[in-house]
Scaffold this active site. Structure first.
Site: not given
Length: 362
Positions: A201, A328, A295
């Protein structure tokens, strides 16, 4: 009926169950026996009782902070296949260990660095990796400890909301991450002269920026990481990379008051001047983009477009792995999938996406 359960370090309970039909002699081999209908998962899934674990309370996340202790799972066998457990027939404890014998866990407080270094039990020097988590408070060690089990000297690096690090940063300074890279390269048990980066991330975004601006980076694995600067600007020496524009009006709210933030960030390739894009054409490192096709925070099409640009610059040292339905959050194998979590900027519950089975396979 088989059931697994455990409590994490905060006391949150996670459970998964599945009905099976044992053989006539009472034996049940999960590698060859599919489930019956009505459980947490279906089909032939020998590890389903682990990857299908979900919190008893909504929106709770599996937290493992202390790698020195294993996860203790309770395995139970109940009579019958109904929605309510029948008579308990057998039970056993199972441990999931994060540190193999001989792996060293070394807290690092050198200069500004706040981290933990994990060193394998074999003969040094070891290939080095710096592991950077997402935009979440604290220090996350689970990936680094597991990588050390497989021969990598791995630095789990905190970068905000941990000890004396910034609590509410208005910008990140790449010099901090450069200091961490230098610490690893100067370490007597780390094999130089280059280092690998693993980022998830926001950590993937930071890892890509490190590859673009810093020397001695040989490889980057970016897991669901943006290819542009998001939410918090990034500074290095006299350069500032601004963030992509965010349109909060695009936030959608479902009936359960959960945010869908999948379309709030401007397309980095359509942004004015494209100033927020990380200049990956400068990177000499091999880059692996690990993405999901849908995502909610990071669109895989941006990685694809980035690779097109890299190819136009004559570069071939990149690869994309794209998995549909993973969500995610992308953890090591057989972790509990985190479907809904607190958005790091809006501080409200937001859809992270994903499906249990697809996430586990990825």
């Amino acid at each position: 009926m088989l059931r697994t359960s455990f409590q994490d370090e905060r006391g949150e309970l996670f459970e998964a169950c599945a009905p099976y039909q044992a053989e006539d002699d009472g034996e049940l081999d999960l590698a060859h026996c599919p489930t019956l209908p009505g459980g947490s998962f279906s089909g032939l899934e020998p590890m389903g009782l682990l990857w299908a674990l979900q919190p008893q309370k909504p929106f709770k996340r599996l937290v493992k902070r202390d790698m020195r202790t294993p996860l203790h799972l309770l395995l139970e066998v109940f009579e019958g296949h109904g929605p309510l457990p029948g008579q308990l027939l057998a039970q056993a404890q199972h441990e999931r260990v994060f540190l193999w014998d001989g792996v060293q866990r070394v807290p690092v407080r050198e200069g500004k660095i706040r981290a933990t270094l994990f060193l394998p039990p074999r003969e040094a020097p070891f290939p080095g990796i710096t592991d950077i988590h997402g935009l979440e408070r604290g220090l996350f060690e689970h990936r680094a400890s597991l990588l050390a089990n497989h021969g990598f000297a791995t630095l789990a690096l905190a970068y905000y909301q941990y000890e004396d690090l910034p609590q509410d940063p208005t910008k990140f300074h790449l010099e901090y991450f450069e200091e961490a890279v230098n610490y690893m390269l100067w370490h007597s048990q780390v094999k130089g002269p280059r280092l690998g980066l693993l980022g998830y991330s926001k950590g993937g975004e930071l890892s890509l920026a490190m590859a673009a601006f810093l020397k001695n980076i040989t490889a980057v694995a970016s897991i669901n990481g943006p290819v542009a600067t998001t939410f918090i600007p990034l500074c290095y020496k006299d350069k500032i990379i601004p963030t992509l524009p965010v349109d909060e009006k695009r936030v959608q709210v479902n009936q359960s008051n959960i945010l869908d933030c999948s379309n709030i960030v401007t397309d980095p390739f359509q942004a004015p001047g494209q100033q927020s894009l990380i200049p990956l054409e400068k990177a000499e490192a091999n880059i692996l983009f690990i993405t999901r096709e849908d995502d909610h925070f990071v669109k895989s099409e941006y990685s694809i477009e980035t690779c097109k640009r890299l190819k136009a610059q004559g570069k071939e040292n990149f690869h994309i792995l794209s998995y549909s339905g993973t969500g995610h959050c992308f953890y090591p194998p057989f972790f509990s999938l985190y479907l809904i979590g607190k958005h790091p900027i809006f501080h409200k519950w937001a859809v992270l996406g994903g499906e249990l089975k697809a996430n586990s396979k990825a």
